[in-house]
Design an enzyme around this catalytic site. Structure first.
Site, mmCIF file in Angstrom:
data_model
loop_
_atom_site.group_PDB
_atom_site.id
_atom_site.type_symbol
_atom_site.label_atom_id
_atom_site.label_comp_id
_atom_site.label_asym_id
_atom_site.label_seq_id
_atom_site.Cartn_x
_atom_site.Cartn_y
_atom_site.Cartn_z
ATOM 1 N N PHE A 123 33.382 80.991 -7.521
ATOM 2 C CA PHE A 123 33.992 79.827 -8.177
ATOM 3 C C PHE A 123 32.873 78.851 -8.572
ATOM 4 O O PHE A 123 32.952 77.643 -8.316
ATOM 5 C CB PHE A 123 35.006 79.139 -7.269
ATOM 6 C CG PHE A 123 36.022 80.059 -6.647
ATOM 7 C CD1 PHE A 123 37.147 80.455 -7.352
ATOM 8 C CD2 PHE A 123 35.839 80.545 -5.360
ATOM 9 C CE1 PHE A 123 38.089 81.313 -6.771
ATOM 10 C CE2 PHE A 123 36.768 81.391 -4.767
ATOM 11 C CZ PHE A 123 37.900 81.781 -5.478
ATOM 12 N N ASP A 169 32.790 83.162 -11.868
ATOM 13 C CA ASP A 169 33.914 82.260 -12.115
ATOM 14 C C ASP A 169 34.815 82.935 -13.142
ATOM 15 O O ASP A 169 34.332 83.633 -14.041
ATOM 16 C CB ASP A 169 33.427 80.911 -12.658
ATOM 17 C CG ASP A 169 34.476 79.812 -12.533
ATOM 18 O OD1 ASP A 169 34.312 78.936 -11.670
ATOM 19 O OD2 ASP A 169 35.457 79.847 -13.302
ATOM 20 N N ASP A 190 33.778 78.059 -3.105
ATOM 21 C CA ASP A 190 34.195 76.697 -3.494
ATOM 22 C C ASP A 190 35.355 76.792 -4.483
ATOM 23 O O ASP A 190 35.218 76.450 -5.658
ATOM 24 C CB ASP A 190 33.013 75.949 -4.107
ATOM 25 C CG ASP A 190 33.357 74.499 -4.441
ATOM 26 O OD1 ASP A 190 34.300 73.955 -3.831
ATOM 27 O OD2 ASP A 190 32.687 73.920 -5.326
ATOM 28 N N CYS A 213 39.302 71.992 -1.215
ATOM 29 C CA CYS A 213 39.513 70.628 -1.718
ATOM 30 C C CYS A 213 41.000 70.293 -1.713
ATOM 31 O O CYS A 213 41.446 69.391 -2.424
ATOM 32 C CB CYS A 213 38.923 70.471 -3.122
ATOM 33 S SG CYS A 213 39.592 71.612 -4.348
#
Length: 420
Positions: A254, A275, A323, A363
């Site tokens: 990512f 990605d 991530d 996140c």
């Protein structure tokens, strides 16, 4: 339109029930609509004086007539919230970032609730400021905030990036555009407006990108043509933490525009960044060229598929970074998100050599740190590895966490080492 100064005598007053008052007195900044008593006649976006049902003062807050979050508190003191109040708060934010500015020209100047400035976000990319006003209240003061930014910081341009879907919960339109552009060599002659501009970044800045520098690594960002406000500034300090432990053959999953990959490249033999977004990979390659980095490769691929393929091919890595975007967008999706996080961590652990480093992030606010650590632990057991935690981190210091408002702590970053 400049902020109209409202004295306490003119200010509308809103009453809240005991539960809402207790929430604020315990440190939170939000009161929900169900805890507000008869707010009829109060204009959406107004700053109101808030009292409990015994008429004791609670504070002053933005009022929303559309969102379930009816009140967002600015202060629990009796004080005049006027133009100078906003100026002093912007200055205070700038002072807190003064040390950050020595290492980067891109950081978050204002982090909404974390700064006691709810629903207001301001990011700085070199001499361009990007504003997000995510509630009716911050939308009302947007022009004043922009004017103060011009007076205090004399930027080249101010952009609004108000295309976040949360604005729809406030009954606000989604919009992006250039609010202010300074004439070359004459900031004072710049114009302030809020209308849309055709090809606004190119018109305002002479380019569709801005070059930023983070700890010596250069990146190109597009404030109106990328995710968030142009870059993921919240991982900035985690890039350095990852660099301290990265080594050997590295995999950055990512990767987006290559933030982790380009920071760790100096410490690694090779880095592969993947990605799913072709646009992100194009940007990452451009950033690699900008930094003249020769040991980093970027590839467009679905991370879940790629990890399975690496395992099937017997590939091994010494450093793996995970991530991903937020898998848990709301509470209802936490269980499925946990499965997704476990899957990628399990696959990554199987690919790591003994002594290898895992940097794994979430996140998702709805994924608490304790739960995320449990997910990583479960993946470790299933992978039949032993994992030693080196460090548990959060978002960069320009995204301060406010005690009492758990929503301000959304990013979790675990750095761990495979010891067998």
């Amino acid at each position: 339109m400049p902020l109209v100064v409202i004295t306490s005598m003119q200010m509308a007053e809103v009453s809240i029930i005991a539960r809402g008052a207790k929430r604020i007195r315990n440190g939170h900044l939000w009161v929900y609509r169900s805890d507000v008593v008869n707010p009829e006649g109060v204009a959406g976006g107004a700053i109101v004086r808030v009292v409990d049902q015994a008429h004791n003062f609670v504070g002053q807050a933005f009022f929303s007539d559309a969102s379930e979050i009816a009140l967002r508190f600015l202060t629990t003191h009796e004080e005049t919230i006027d133009r100078e109040w906003w100026r002093l708060h912007l200055r205070a934010c700038a002072v807190l970032r003064s040390r950050i500015a020595a290492d980067t020209n891109a950081y978050r100047l204002v982090y909404s609730e974390g700064e006691l400035l709810p629903s207001l976000i301001i990011d700085k990319y070199d001499d361009v400021f990007v504003i997000q006003t995510l509630s009716q209240g911050s939308e009302q003061v947007k022009a004043t905030i922009a004017e103060l930014l011009i007076e205090e910081f004399k930027p080249d341009a101010i952009v609004e990036r108000n295309d976040a879907r949360v604005r729809q919960l406030e009954g606000l339109e989604l919009r992006s555009g250039v609010m202010y552009v300074s004439e070359p060599g004459a900031v004072a002659t710049g114009s302030l407006h809020s209308s849309r501009v055709e090809d606004p970044v190119a018109t305002a800045l002479g380019s569709d990108t801005i070059e930023i520098n983070q700890h010596g690594v250069r990146f190109l960002v597009s404030p109106l043509g990328s995710q968030k406000t142009g870059a993921f500034l919240d991982q900035r300090e985690n890039y350095l933490a990852a660099k301290r432990v990265a080594h050997g053959r590295a995999l950055d999953c990512f990767t987006f525009k290559g933030g982790f990959a380009l920071h760790i490249a100096e410490e690694c033999d090779s880095v592969l960044g993947i990605d799913i977004s072709e646009d992100a990979i194009t940007g990452a390659r451009r950033n690699a060229e900008l930094n003249e980095t020769s040991n980093v490769e970027f590839r467009a691929a679905n991370v879940f598929d790629a990890l399975r393929e690496f395992e099937a091919a017997g590939e091994k890595f010494d450093t793996i970074i995970l991530d991903p975007p937020a898998f848990a967008k709301n509470r209802a999706s936490v269980k499925s998100a946990a499965r997704g996080y476990k899957e990628i961590n399990l696959r990554a652990l199987k690919l790591l050599n003994p002594g290898g480093v895992l940097v794994t992030c979430t996140c998702s606010y709805h994924m608490p740190e304790e739960m995320f650590l449990e997910v990583v632990a479960a993946a470790t057991l299933d992978a039949r590895r032993r994992l030693q935690i080196v460090e548990v981190r959060g978002q960069s210091s320009d995204h301060p966490v406010l005690i009492g408002v758990p929503e301000t702590h959304y990013l979790k970053c675990v750095i761990a080492r495979v010891i067998e």
